[in-house]
Design a protein around this motif. Structure first.
Motif, PDB file in Angstrom:
ATOM      1  N   GLU A   1      32.193 -10.079 -40.435  1.00 53.80           N
ATOM      2  CA  GLU A   1      33.100  -9.118 -41.041  1.00 53.80           C
ATOM      3  C   GLU A   1      32.614  -8.778 -42.442  1.00 53.80           C
ATOM      4  O   GLU A   1      31.859  -9.533 -43.059  1.00 53.80           O
ATOM      5  CB  GLU A   1      34.532  -9.661 -41.096  1.00 53.80           C
ATOM      6  N   GLY A   2      33.045  -7.607 -42.931  1.00 44.92           N
ATOM      7  CA  GLY A   2      32.664  -7.191 -44.273  1.00 44.92           C
ATOM      8  C   GLY A   2      33.404  -5.925 -44.641  1.00 44.92           C
ATOM      9  O   GLY A   2      34.301  -5.476 -43.914  1.00 44.92           O
ATOM     10  N   GLU A   3      33.031  -5.357 -45.774  1.00 42.56           N
ATOM     11  CA  GLU A   3      33.612  -4.090 -46.185  1.00 42.56           C
ATOM     12  C   GLU A   3      32.559  -3.245 -46.874  1.00 42.56           C
ATOM     13  O   GLU A   3      31.553  -3.757 -47.374  1.00 42.56           O
ATOM     14  CB  GLU A   3      34.818  -4.293 -47.098  1.00 42.56           C
ATOM     15  N   VAL A   4      32.781  -1.939 -46.896  1.00 47.92           N
ATOM     16  CA  VAL A   4      31.825  -1.014 -47.485  1.00 47.92           C
ATOM     17  C   VAL A   4      31.808  -1.198 -49.002  1.00 47.92           C
ATOM     18  O   VAL A   4      32.834  -1.014 -49.673  1.00 47.92           O
ATOM     19  CB  VAL A   4      32.163   0.445 -47.132  1.00 47.92           C
ATOM     20  N   TYR A   5      30.651  -1.579 -49.526  1.00 47.39           N
ATOM     21  CA  TYR A   5      30.465  -1.709 -50.972  1.00 47.39           C
ATOM     22  C   TYR A   5      29.966  -0.388 -51.555  1.00 47.39           C
ATOM     23  O   TYR A   5      30.369   0.036 -52.630  1.00 47.39           O
ATOM     24  CB  TYR A   5      29.477  -2.835 -51.265  1.00 47.39           C
ATOM     25  N   SER A   6      29.057   0.254 -50.819  1.00 45.07           N
ATOM     26  CA  SER A   6      28.518   1.555 -51.198  1.00 45.07           C
ATOM     27  C   SER A   6      27.976   2.190 -49.922  1.00 45.07           C
ATOM     28  O   SER A   6      27.736   1.502 -48.925  1.00 45.07           O
ATOM     29  CB  SER A   6      27.414   1.405 -52.245  1.00 45.07           C
ATOM     30  N   TYR A   7      27.774   3.497 -49.931  1.00 45.23           N
ATOM     31  CA  TYR A   7      27.255   4.141 -48.720  1.00 45.23           C
ATOM     32  C   TYR A   7      26.659   5.508 -49.050  1.00 45.23           C
ATOM     33  O   TYR A   7      26.918   6.082 -50.121  1.00 45.23           O
ATOM     34  CB  TYR A   7      28.359   4.296 -47.666  1.00 45.23           C
ATOM     35  N   VAL A   8      25.858   6.003 -48.142  1.00 40.32           N
ATOM     36  CA  VAL A   8      25.337   7.364 -48.205  1.00 40.32           C
ATOM     37  C   VAL A   8      25.522   7.988 -46.833  1.00 40.32           C
ATOM     38  O   VAL A   8      25.588   7.285 -45.815  1.00 40.32           O
ATOM     39  CB  VAL A   8      23.842   7.418 -48.604  1.00 40.32           C
ATOM     40  N   VAL A   9      25.601   9.302 -46.786  1.00 43.35           N
ATOM     41  CA  VAL A   9      25.612  10.039 -45.521  1.00 43.35           C
ATOM     42  C   VAL A   9      24.291  10.789 -45.423  1.00 43.35           C
ATOM     43  O   VAL A   9      23.983  11.626 -46.278  1.00 43.35           O
ATOM     44  CB  VAL A   9      26.799  11.017 -45.434  1.00 43.35           C
ATOM     45  N   HIS A  10      23.493  10.435 -44.424  1.00 45.33           N
ATOM     46  CA  HIS A  10      22.159  11.017 -44.264  1.00 45.33           C
ATOM     47  C   HIS A  10      22.251  12.296 -43.443  1.00 45.33           C
ATOM     48  O   HIS A  10      22.739  12.287 -42.313  1.00 45.33           O
ATOM     49  CB  HIS A  10      21.228  10.018 -43.582  1.00 45.33           C
ATOM     50  N   HIS A  11      21.769  13.388 -44.032  1.00 45.10           N
ATOM     51  CA  HIS A  11      21.737  14.685 -43.349  1.00 45.10           C
ATOM     52  C   HIS A  11      20.307  15.098 -42.973  1.00 45.10           C
ATOM     53  O   HIS A  11      20.068  15.568 -41.865  1.00 45.10           O
ATOM     54  CB  HIS A  11      22.357  15.761 -44.238  1.00 45.10           C
ATOM     55  N   ASN A  12      19.393  14.961 -43.907  1.00 47.42           N
ATOM     56  CA  ASN A  12      18.004  15.361 -43.705  1.00 47.42           C
ATOM     57  C   ASN A  12      17.097  14.402 -44.444  1.00 47.42           C
ATOM     58  O   ASN A  12      17.510  13.808 -45.447  1.00 47.42           O
ATOM     59  CB  ASN A  12      17.759  16.800 -44.221  1.00 47.42           C
ATOM     60  N   PRO A  13      15.845  14.224 -44.006  1.00 46.31           N
ATOM     61  CA  PRO A  13      15.215  14.828 -42.834  1.00 46.31           C
ATOM     62  C   PRO A  13      15.657  14.159 -41.545  1.00 46.31           C
ATOM     63  O   PRO A  13      16.313  13.105 -41.576  1.00 46.31           O
ATOM     64  CB  PRO A  13      13.728  14.566 -43.100  1.00 46.31           C
ATOM     65  N   PRO A  14      15.290  14.745 -40.389  1.00 40.77           N
ATOM     66  CA  PRO A  14      15.636  14.109 -39.112  1.00 40.77           C
ATOM     67  C   PRO A  14      14.997  12.727 -39.005  1.00 40.77           C
ATOM     68  O   PRO A  14      13.891  12.500 -39.482  1.00 40.77           O
ATOM     69  CB  PRO A  14      15.030  15.076 -38.068  1.00 40.77           C
ATOM     70  N   ILE A  15      15.720  11.794 -38.392  1.00 40.38           N
ATOM     71  CA  ILE A  15      15.243  10.435 -38.183  1.00 40.38           C
ATOM     72  C   ILE A  15      15.141  10.181 -36.681  1.00 40.38           C
ATOM     73  O   ILE A  15      16.145  10.323 -35.972  1.00 40.38           O
ATOM     74  CB  ILE A  15      16.190   9.388 -38.810  1.00 40.38           C
ATOM     75  N   PRO A  16      13.973   9.851 -36.165  1.00 45.69           N
ATOM     76  CA  PRO A  16      13.849   9.581 -34.736  1.00 45.69           C
ATOM     77  C   PRO A  16      14.830   8.501 -34.288  1.00 45.69           C
ATOM     78  O   PRO A  16      14.970   7.470 -34.940  1.00 45.69           O
ATOM     79  CB  PRO A  16      12.398   9.104 -34.585  1.00 45.69           C
ATOM     80  N   GLY A  17      15.514   8.765 -33.175  1.00 48.51           N
ATOM     81  CA  GLY A  17      16.459   7.795 -32.644  1.00 48.51           C
ATOM     82  C   GLY A  17      17.869   7.923 -33.184  1.00 48.51           C
ATOM     83  O   GLY A  17      18.758   7.192 -32.757  1.00 48.51           O
TER      84      GLY A  17
ATOM     85  N   VAL B   1      34.124   7.297 -43.537  1.00 47.93           N
ATOM     86  CA  VAL B   1      33.619   6.116 -44.229  1.00 47.93           C
ATOM     87  C   VAL B   1      33.982   6.201 -45.708  1.00 47.93           C
ATOM     88  O   VAL B   1      33.880   7.264 -46.326  1.00 47.93           O
ATOM     89  CB  VAL B   1      32.093   5.988 -44.053  1.00 47.93           C
ATOM     90  N   GLY B   2      34.407   5.098 -46.290  1.00 45.79           N
ATOM     91  CA  GLY B   2      34.756   5.083 -47.706  1.00 45.79           C
ATOM     92  C   GLY B   2      34.591   3.692 -48.297  1.00 45.79           C
ATOM     93  O   GLY B   2      34.500   2.688 -47.572  1.00 45.79           O
ATOM     94  N   ILE B   3      34.555   3.619 -49.622  1.00 43.44           N
ATOM     95  CA  ILE B   3      34.431   2.344 -50.319  1.00 43.44           C
ATOM     96  C   ILE B   3      35.614   1.446 -49.959  1.00 43.44           C
ATOM     97  O   ILE B   3      36.772   1.876 -49.972  1.00 43.44           O
ATOM     98  CB  ILE B   3      34.389   2.557 -51.845  1.00 43.44           C
ATOM     99  N   GLY B   4      35.309   0.203 -49.633  1.00 46.81           N
ATOM    100  CA  GLY B   4      36.349  -0.752 -49.286  1.00 46.81           C
ATOM    101  C   GLY B   4      36.756  -0.740 -47.828  1.00 46.81           C
ATOM    102  O   GLY B   4      37.598  -1.547 -47.414  1.00 46.81           O
ATOM    103  N   MET B   5      36.184   0.141 -47.035  1.00 44.20           N
ATOM    104  CA  MET B   5      36.534   0.228 -45.612  1.00 44.20           C
ATOM    105  C   MET B   5      36.177  -1.079 -44.905  1.00 44.20           C
ATOM    106  O   MET B   5      35.057  -1.560 -45.000  1.00 44.20           O
ATOM    107  CB  MET B   5      35.760   1.385 -44.971  1.00 44.20           C
ATOM    108  N   PRO B   6      37.130  -1.718 -44.204  1.00 45.56           N
ATOM    109  CA  PRO B   6      36.821  -2.963 -43.502  1.00 45.56           C
ATOM    110  C   PRO B   6      35.956  -2.701 -42.266  1.00 45.56           C
ATOM    111  O   PRO B   6      36.211  -1.760 -41.513  1.00 45.56           O
ATOM    112  CB  PRO B   6      38.201  -3.503 -43.117  1.00 45.56           C
ATOM    113  N   LEU B   7      34.952  -3.547 -42.064  1.00 49.70           N
ATOM    114  CA  LEU B   7      34.002  -3.373 -40.975  1.00 49.70           C
ATOM    115  C   LEU B   7      33.809  -4.692 -40.233  1.00 49.70           C
ATOM    116  O   LEU B   7      34.109  -5.763 -40.754  1.00 49.70           O
ATOM    117  CB  LEU B   7      32.640  -2.915 -41.514  1.00 49.70           C
ATOM    118  N   ARG B   8      33.292  -4.575 -39.035  1.00 49.26           N
ATOM    119  CA  ARG B   8      32.808  -5.745 -38.305  1.00 49.26           C
ATOM    120  C   ARG B   8      31.478  -5.393 -37.677  1.00 49.26           C
ATOM    121  O   ARG B   8      31.197  -4.216 -37.367  1.00 49.26           O
ATOM    122  CB  ARG B   8      33.812  -6.194 -37.242  1.00 49.26           C
ATOM    123  N   VAL B   9      30.653  -6.400 -37.498  1.00 50.18           N
ATOM    124  CA  VAL B   9      29.329  -6.164 -36.949  1.00 50.18           C
ATOM    125  C   VAL B   9      29.417  -5.956 -35.441  1.00 50.18           C
ATOM    126  O   VAL B   9      30.306  -6.500 -34.775  1.00 50.18           O
ATOM    127  CB  VAL B   9      28.375  -7.335 -37.293  1.00 50.18           C
TER     128      VAL B   9
END
Length: 328
Positions: A255-271, A301-309
């Motif tokens: 378990e964890g929470e979002v500390y920081s994040y980015v949203v990737h738009h470009n360039p395309p990433i295979p897979g 997605v936002g800072i502090g969002m609770p997550l699980r693996v």
């Protein structure tokens, strides 16, 4: 510069020659100066960077400690050099009107020819002195190398190398060599009984094998010093606290929470289908881990969002630990 026949998948037989000529012209032009930093070196940005990187050196954020130090005042972390002049969404230094850099049209030519995949392969920085509050560094970029086409595990591509030198108050303060592989993803053929091979598999070595063995078992393993007990991630050969080479691991809760994040738009990433979110996840065990957030829209997605693996099979040989929203 490597002379070669045009790579497969590129219909223009003259592409390599035209790309080579363009690169030689840009290299001959030498350094191209960009705009000075849009904002001066300032304490708020240093604080944010230091918090994100876990840099607790008081010489960068504590005026009293810095005054008693060797510099006599607050100085910016050297590794932060690129931050001051990074381009924003509107262009270099946030300014739409810009001449660009000598690498822009080389990278654009590769994109247009189908070399849309990109992966960074080298980043080497050299520091001449610390930046002080109020300075506005100026970047100067020069294209220094083009090599290809070369066959790689990702596909045929070109290695593009450039150097950025930063100047302030008439003197050089830092330099960075940066190299990327621009590759042609192409199409991978698979049989009905196999998954398409995932093109960006991790590098597994003596330091990381335990982690990926755990992933295969559905365990999120965190490296622990066998002597002082400190946890660390990413894993490494030596404990940063006591310098011991003894290593073991613990299994995290997942378990964890979002500390920081980015949203990737470009360039395309295979897979991957863009856009997608990549987060720095704070674990309750006290370390942070990077992973994609799936099963929800990037806008959620936002800072502090609770997550699980969660563990997802990417191909016949690879499982990746990813993160999904956790109900609270």
């Amino acid at each position: 510069m490597t002379a070669a026949n045009p790579p497969a998948g590129v219909p223009d037989p003259d592409f390599h020659e035209r790309l080579t000529a363009l690169a030689e012209k840009r290299m001959a032009a030498g350094e191209v100066y960009g705009e000075a930093a849009a904002d001066p070196v300032n304490l708020p940005m240093i604080r944010h960077w230091a918090a994100a990187m876990g840099d607790a050196n008081p010489l960068h954020t504590d005026a009293e400690a810095a005054a008693a130090g060797v510099h006599g005042e607050i100085v910016a972390p050297p590794a932060m050099i690129q931050v001051w002049t990074m381009p924003g969404l509107a262009g270099p230094a946030g300014r739409p009107e810009s001449a660009g850099s000598p690498i822009d049209d080389v990278l654009a030519a590769l994109d247009a020819a189908g070399y849309t995949g990109v992966v960074a392969t080298n980043c080497e920085q050299t520091y001449d002195r610390y930046l002080r509050l109020g300075e506005r560094p100026v970047p100067a970029t020069r294209l220094t190398g083009l090599s290809g086409p070369k066959r790689t595990a990702l596909g045929e591509g070109y290695f593009v190398t450039w150097n950025v030198t930063w100047y302030s108050e008439g003197e050089r303060v830092a330099e960075m060599l940066f190299r990327v592989l621009k590759f042609h993803p192409g199409e991978r053929k698979t049989t009905p009984d196999t998954r398409q091979p995932y093109p960006l598999g991790p590098a597994v070595n003596d330091d990381t094998a335990f982690f990926w063995e755990g992933v295969a078992r559905g365990e999120l393993r965190i490296q622990r010093c066998a002597d002082c007990g400190e946890l660390r991630h990413p894993p490494g050969p030596v404990c940063p606290s006591c310098r011991s080479a003894g290593r073991t691991y613990v299994v995290a809760s997942g378990e964890g929470e979002v500390y920081s994040y980015v949203v990737h738009h470009n360039p395309p990433i295979p897979g991957w289908e863009t856009p997608f979110a990549v987060a720095v996840v704070q674990l309750p065990e006290g370390v942070r881990i990077v992973g994609a957030v799936v099963d929800c829209a990037p806008a959620e997605v936002g800072i502090g969002m609770p997550l699980r693996v969660t563990y997802r099979q990417k191909d016949d040989n690879l499982i990746l630990p990813l993160w999904v929203p956790r109900e609270t």
